[in-house]
Design a protein around this motif. Structure first.
Motif, mmCIF file in Angstrom:
data_model
loop_
_atom_site.group_PDB
_atom_site.id
_atom_site.type_symbol
_atom_site.label_atom_id
_atom_site.label_comp_id
_atom_site.label_asym_id
_atom_site.label_seq_id
_atom_site.Cartn_x
_atom_site.Cartn_y
_atom_site.Cartn_z
ATOM 1 N N MET B 1 0.923 -1.169 -0.125
ATOM 2 C CA MET B 1 -0.100 -0.048 0.137
ATOM 3 C C MET B 1 0.963 1.167 -0.112
ATOM 4 N N SER B 2 0.756 2.136 -1.043
ATOM 5 C CA SER B 2 1.566 3.334 -1.162
ATOM 6 C C SER B 2 1.113 4.325 0.204
ATOM 7 N N ALA B 3 2.135 5.053 0.658
ATOM 8 C CA ALA B 3 1.844 5.937 1.564
ATOM 9 C C ALA B 3 0.653 6.924 1.385
ATOM 10 N N PRO B 4 0.642 7.668 0.102
ATOM 11 C CA PRO B 4 -0.506 8.623 -0.006
ATOM 12 C C PRO B 4 -1.850 7.804 0.139
ATOM 13 N N ARG B 5 -1.950 6.661 -0.300
ATOM 14 C CA ARG B 5 -3.369 6.196 -0.405
ATOM 15 C C ARG B 5 -3.866 6.024 1.200
ATOM 16 N N VAL B 6 -2.972 5.501 2.291
ATOM 17 C CA VAL B 6 -3.138 5.410 3.655
ATOM 18 C C VAL B 6 -3.690 6.703 3.922
ATOM 19 N N LEU B 7 -3.009 7.784 3.565
ATOM 20 C CA LEU B 7 -3.124 9.312 4.189
ATOM 21 C C LEU B 7 -4.566 9.564 3.385
ATOM 22 N N ILE B 8 -4.803 9.434 2.290
ATOM 23 C CA ILE B 8 -6.232 9.831 1.629
ATOM 24 C C ILE B 8 -7.338 9.259 2.368
ATOM 25 N N ASP B 9 -7.188 7.766 2.306
ATOM 26 C CA ASP B 9 -8.099 6.919 3.143
ATOM 27 C C ASP B 9 -8.320 7.545 4.595
ATOM 28 N N GLY B 10 -7.213 7.670 5.159
ATOM 29 C CA GLY B 10 -7.266 7.963 6.614
ATOM 30 C C GLY B 10 -7.827 9.353 7.128
ATOM 31 N N TRP B 11 -7.630 10.227 5.874
ATOM 32 C CA TRP B 11 -8.198 11.513 6.082
ATOM 33 C C TRP B 11 -9.925 11.380 6.051
ATOM 34 N N VAL B 12 -10.369 10.364 4.932
ATOM 35 C CA VAL B 12 -11.869 10.296 4.812
ATOM 36 C C VAL B 12 -12.301 9.856 6.216
ATOM 37 N N VAL B 13 -11.865 8.844 6.662
ATOM 38 C CA VAL B 13 -11.972 8.264 7.953
ATOM 39 C C VAL B 13 -12.118 9.554 9.141
ATOM 40 N N ALA B 14 -11.177 10.039 9.179
ATOM 41 C CA ALA B 14 -10.798 11.180 10.027
ATOM 42 C C ALA B 14 -12.075 12.116 10.052
ATOM 43 N N GLN B 15 -12.287 12.472 8.689
ATOM 44 C CA GLN B 15 -13.442 13.462 8.528
ATOM 45 C C GLN B 15 -14.808 13.191 9.310
ATOM 46 N N ARG B 16 -15.187 11.692 9.112
ATOM 47 C CA ARG B 16 -16.091 10.901 9.526
ATOM 48 C C ARG B 16 -16.232 11.289 11.003
ATOM 49 N N ASN B 17 -15.036 11.065 11.926
ATOM 50 C CA ASN B 17 -14.752 11.654 13.278
ATOM 51 C C ASN B 17 -15.143 12.863 13.680
ATOM 52 N N LEU B 18 -14.606 13.590 12.986
ATOM 53 C CA LEU B 18 -14.641 15.062 13.102
ATOM 54 C C LEU B 18 -16.142 15.393 13.088
ATOM 55 N N ILE B 19 -16.788 15.240 11.959
ATOM 56 C CA ILE B 19 -18.031 15.529 11.921
ATOM 57 C C ILE B 19 -18.849 15.105 13.142
ATOM 58 N N LYS B 20 -18.561 14.037 13.675
ATOM 59 C CA LYS B 20 -19.407 13.582 15.045
ATOM 60 C C LYS B 20 -19.047 14.706 16.121
ATOM 61 N N ILE B 21 -17.734 15.201 16.132
ATOM 62 C CA ILE B 21 -17.583 16.215 17.342
ATOM 63 C C ILE B 21 -18.572 17.453 17.137
ATOM 64 N N LYS B 22 -18.759 17.734 15.978
ATOM 65 C CA LYS B 22 -19.689 18.838 15.584
ATOM 66 C C LYS B 22 -21.304 18.618 15.786
ATOM 67 N N ARG B 23 -21.581 17.094 15.500
ATOM 68 C CA ARG B 23 -22.755 16.907 15.702
ATOM 69 C C ARG B 23 -23.322 16.355 17.197
ATOM 70 N N VAL B 24 -22.182 15.677 17.893
ATOM 71 C CA VAL B 24 -22.467 15.260 19.220
ATOM 72 C C VAL B 24 -21.652 16.183 20.218
ATOM 73 N N PRO B 25 -21.905 17.161 20.438
ATOM 74 C CA PRO B 25 -20.825 18.027 21.386
ATOM 75 C C PRO B 25 -20.823 17.285 22.951
ATOM 76 N N GLU B 26 -22.022 16.555 22.912
ATOM 77 C CA GLU B 26 -21.979 15.989 24.214
ATOM 78 C C GLU B 26 -20.739 14.955 24.442
ATOM 79 N N ILE B 27 -20.189 14.499 23.237
ATOM 80 C CA ILE B 27 -19.146 13.603 23.589
ATOM 81 C C ILE B 27 -17.939 14.301 24.444
#
Lengths: 318, 267
Positions: B1-27
């Motif tokens: 697996m090339s390094a950029p792929r990990v970073l692109i996919d990782g960023w997509v996954v991270a975005q999902r988690n960051l949206i959650k902070i916005k939607r569920v500030p209770e966390i």
């Protein structure tokens, strides 16, 4: 035709429990295979092996011509999987969920966005697209999950119990969506606990129990094996039973059984039409009846015929 | 697996988690409430009974310890989130996609850095309110926060591994508690080491929670007058020793977690 999914002798053990015990299956391109069985029969285990989530202990499986063991990443690019529980992030909107999956299928940000809108429109979720999916009904979540499996237009689609737990209306909507996909030529492997569902959607059906195929064929093949739809008549007066039985006999397939006031017979062909005919003939003969009904064979009937035991109390393995 | 792929996919996954902070500030509220409680509890309840050393207010001594404790506890969140994804079948969905095999973990641990930054900011503000001050240079203070974040990142890979092996979210909270409690309490985070019996003292001296606390304490200038570092090498070189731990944890737990992710599958 080419087999898009082909499995030979799949075996999987979880400790001492055998989940799959030498399963073979073939799904020709553009066809639908229904894997029918009770909870714990090994359906989900088979799905997990074919979708690279699990490694088989023995046997071989090819998906879209690629060996799942040798090149799992290659297989992943060819399949769409929608599982038993909708794998939808409830805090993300429908659009965000699909866009994320699109990005992970390696679409560009723009393509993934366009594709997400397209699928939401197609699955009747456009109005709810920008609401967190937490607010969706169970049926909407399943449709969203199915949409996720279709993001990359995969040539092979695997649906693990797509309607389990849905109410009749959502189930019907799901069936409509699946039928449309199948009409479009998608190769589909579908697991289900409902004979009716396999009957409606699948070209071929494999009945599995304890990790092994115990019957296979087209829906018609299986029906002629496992008994047909049945008509049950209950007459008001036991003296009329013989006369009513004669009427039922005109549409019966095989023997008519009479017990006190109950008459029962397997029927062939269009059950609903026969039911109306029989009802009308009995009324014309002036025989009062308490009940008249048609019963479709269920998975339980199939299992009763095949194994002599009912399917419902299996241990949940996979 | 090339390094950029990990970073692109990782960023997509991270975005999902960051949206959650916005939607569920209770966390965030739950993540933050316990450290604030610890500040108040220790500063005002136990504080009077603990001697931090000549010329040093206990509250000033305490805050570095709370910083370390907060980021270690915060790592549990990484594990709990992964355990939840596993339970809900989300990991199976990810694993059926032709994405990088380590992206889910890279994205998760990466986005959890944001949680840590937010909680450190809140802790620092709480600290200022109870009388804590950073007395070192600006550069020292930045280094202290960076060290805490790097340390937290390493610990969150340990928790990621635990999150992938436990059968449910409930288990991870208990399991991580059993690891984290002794690590944070048998350390210099809340009380000076000189008060420990000798066996515990040795453990505490080499405990990375102690060294990260010590490093941060020194960088913030929260040490008593005439401070002399203890004899243990670990506490004489707390930054280096902490970074060695970070290195070891990353080398061991990144591959371990990725391997577990590849094998893991919801029941």
């Amino acid at each position: 035709m080419v087999d898009m999914i082909q499995a030979r002798g799949l075996v999987k053990n979880y400790g001492k429990v055998t989940a799959l015990d030498g399963l073979d299956l073939d799904v020709p391109e553009g066809s639908v295979l229904g894997l029918l069985g009770p909870n714990g029969a090994g359906k989900t285990t088979a799905v997990k092996i074919l979708t690279t989530l699990l490694k088989a202990d023995a046997g071989q499986a090819m998906v879209a011509g690629i060996d799942v063991r040798d090149d799992p990443q290659g297989v992943r690019g060819k399949i769409g999987l929608s599982g038993q529980f909708a794998a939808v992030d409830e805090y993300l909107t429908g659009y965000e969920n699909l866009r994320m999956v699109g990005r992970l299928y390696r679409l560009s940000a723009k393509e993934a966005g366009v594709r997400a809108r397209e699928l939401l429109e197609r699955f009747g979720l456009a109005d709810a697209a920008d609401r967190p999916s937490k607010t969706y009904s169970g049926g909407m979540r399943r449709r969203l999950d199915l949409a996720g499996a279709l993001v990359a237009n995969p040539p092979v689609l695997v649906l693990d119990e797509p309607t389990t737990g849905l109410d009749p209306r959502s189930r019907q909507q799901m069936w409509d969506v699946i039928e449309e996909l199948v009409a479009g030529g998608t190769t589909l492997l579908l697991t289900t606990q409902y004979l009716e569902e396999a009957d409606m959607l699948a070209d071929n059906i494999i009945v599995i129990d304890h990790g092994r195929a115990i019957a296979q064929g087209t829906s018609d093949d299986l029906k002629s094996q496992f008994g047909q739809e049945r008509i049950d008549v209950v007459v008001a007066d036991a003296h009329d039973a013989a006369a009513a039985a004669q009427i039922v006999n005109t549409v019966a397939f095989g023997d008519v059984t009479v017990k006190d006031r109950n008459i029962s017979a397997a029927i062939s062909g269009d059950g609903a039409t026969h039911l109306v005919e029989v009802g009308k003939a009995i009324l014309d003969a002036g025989i009062p009846i308490l009940d008249l009904g048609m019963r479709r064979p269920t998975l339980d009937d199939v299992f009763l015929t095949l194994t002599g035991e009912t399917a419902s109390d299996e241990e949940d393995v996979a | 697996m090339s390094a950029p792929r990990v970073l692109i996919d990782g960023w997509v996954v991270a975005q999902r988690n960051l949206i959650k902070i916005k939607r569920v500030p209770e966390i965030l509220v739950f993540v933050l409430i316990s450290p604030i409680m610890f500040v108040v509890l220790f500063a005002y309840v136990f504080g009077g009974a603990i001697d931090a050393g000549p010329g040093l207010n206990y509250r000033e001594f305490l805050i570095a310890g709370i910083f370390a404790q907060t980021v270690v506890f915060g790592a549990t969140f990484t594990g709990a989130s992964l355990a939840e994804d596993m339970q809900k079948g989300f990991i199976d969905r990810f694993r059926s996609l032709p994405m990088s095999r380590s992206a889910v973990l890279v994205g998760r641990t990466g986005s959890d850095i944001v949680y840590n930054v937010i909680s450190l900011v809140v802790m620092a503000l709480t600290g200022l309110l109870v009388g804590w001050r950073a007395r070192g240079s600006f550069f020292d203070s930045v280094s202290a926060f960076l060290l805490l974040i790097v340390f937290a990142y390493a610990i969150s890979w340990v928790m990621a591994y635990i999150g992938l092996i436990v059968p449910s979210v409930d288990v991870i909270n208990n399991a991580s508690f059993m690891v984290i409690m002794p690590l944070t309490f048998v350390s210099n985070a809340f009380v000076p080491l000189e008060t420990f019996p000798s066996a515990l003292q040795t453990f505490a001296e080499w405990n990375p929670v102690s060294t990260v606390t010590q490093a941060v304490r020194e960088l913030f200038g929260n040490v008593p007058d005439g401070f002399v570092a203890p004899d243990a090498w670990s506490l004489q070189h707390p930054v280096v020793y902490t970074l060695i731990w970070v290195g070891i944890i990353v080398i061991v737990f990144v591959p371990l977690s990725v391997r577990q992710y590849v094998r893991a599958s919801a029941k």
